[in-house]
Design a protein around this motif. Structure first.
Motif, short mmCIF file in Angstrom:
data_model
loop_
_atom_site.label_atom_id
_atom_site.label_comp_id
_atom_site.label_asym_id
_atom_site.label_seq_id
_atom_site.Cartn_x
_atom_site.Cartn_y
_atom_site.Cartn_z
N PHE A 188 0.32 -4.99 3.17
CA PHE A 188 0.17 -3.77 4.31
C PHE A 188 1.82 -4.27 5.17
O PHE A 188 1.70 -3.75 6.04
N LEU A 189 2.64 -4.77 4.79
CA LEU A 189 3.85 -5.15 5.42
C LEU A 189 4.39 -4.05 5.01
O LEU A 189 4.94 -3.29 6.29
N ASN A 190 4.45 -2.88 3.72
CA ASN A 190 5.66 -2.54 3.55
C ASN A 190 4.26 -0.96 2.74
O ASN A 190 5.85 0.33 2.74
N ASN A 191 3.72 -1.11 3.28
CA ASN A 191 3.18 0.47 2.59
C ASN A 191 1.77 0.80 3.75
O ASN A 191 1.33 0.41 4.29
N GLU A 192 2.41 2.22 4.51
CA GLU A 192 1.87 2.57 5.91
C GLU A 192 0.40 2.62 5.15
O GLU A 192 -0.66 2.49 6.76
N ARG A 193 0.21 3.44 4.67
CA ARG A 193 -1.05 3.44 4.31
C ARG A 193 -2.54 2.13 4.27
O ARG A 193 -3.63 2.52 4.61
N THR A 194 -1.90 1.47 3.61
CA THR A 194 -2.47 0.34 2.93
C THR A 194 -2.80 0.07 4.58
O THR A 194 -3.77 -0.90 5.26
N ARG A 195 -1.85 -0.73 5.16
CA ARG A 195 -2.08 -1.43 6.37
C ARG A 195 -2.91 -0.10 7.45
O ARG A 195 -3.36 -0.25 7.82
N ALA A 196 -2.72 1.34 7.85
CA ALA A 196 -3.96 2.23 8.49
C ALA A 196 -5.27 2.10 8.21
O ALA A 196 -5.73 2.22 9.29
N GLU A 197 -5.43 1.83 6.81
CA GLU A 197 -6.86 1.25 6.45
C GLU A 197 -7.48 0.80 6.49
O GLU A 197 -8.16 0.22 7.32
#
Length: 207
Positions: A188-197
């Motif tokens: 969630f900190l390093n992957n923008e797509r995961t955080r956005a989801e």
């Protein structure tokens, strides 16, 4: 150990209190009432010090809980590797600066790394940290760190949205303001797509 019990909707509800703490706190609050200019012996206030003492014990019972042990009690090996989200968890806590309530919702997600946890344990962890004297920023980090250190997932996300009565009833007196805090690790900190989801899921109306 003193117990108060009542039947609610067919279930026996039992609250447990430390008699020594109740007596000590009640004596303090009887003096507080007098210092405020009230008569602690008038009919409506005779039992108030004891009620406040019991209320405070309940509102701060998180000090007696071990959040990591709550998670460990329901950890299971599982190869599920997609995001797990528990959102709209009710939060009730006391601001440590004024001992006034703040309340709202917590949204929590993790990406398993070989272990999952019983879903009911995540709200219980929230309660274990919230039922203490708190600031919202620390509460957010404590929940994140507990899940991270115990489950060792690929990532943890925590967002908390609360209204603070110390802002609504005194000080700034802004009744409709909401404070949002967030804390992320790993994916969630390093992957923008995961955080956005995650952010999309907690704002979506799926039910």
């Amino acid at each position: 150990m003193e117990m108060d019990s009542e039947t609610v909707d067919g279930y026996l509800k039992i609250d447990r209190y430390d008699e020594g703490r109740v007596a000590t706190l009640a004596a303090v609050y009887k003096d507080v009432l007098a210092q405020l200019g009230e008569d602690p012996n008038r009919e409506g206030l005779i039992k108030t010090p004891e009620r406040v003492a019991k209320s405070l014990q309940f509102l701060t019972h998180g000090y007696d809980l071990k959040p990591a042990e709550i998670l460990k009690s329901a950890m299971f090996q599982e190869e599920y590797s997609q995001m797990v989200v528990v959102k709209d968890i009710e939060v009730y806590s006391l601001c440590e600066h004024h001992m006034l309530p703040f309340f709202g919702k917590a949204h929590i997600a993790y990406v398993p790394n070989g272990h999952i946890v019983g879903l009911s344990k995540i709200p219980r962890v929230v309660d274990a940290f919230a039922r203490r004297l708190q600031v919202q920023e620390r509460l957010t980090n404590e929940i994140r760190d507990c899940i991270e250190d115990t489950l060792k997932p690929k990532g943890v996300a925590v967002v908390i949205e609360c209204q603070h009565l110390c802002m609504a009833m005194r000080g700034a007196q802004k009744q409709n303001s909401v404070t949002t805090t967030s804390a992320f690790t790993g994916a969630f900190l390093n992957n923008e797509r995961t955080r956005a989801e995650f952010l999309r899921l907690i704002t979506a109306s799926l039910h």
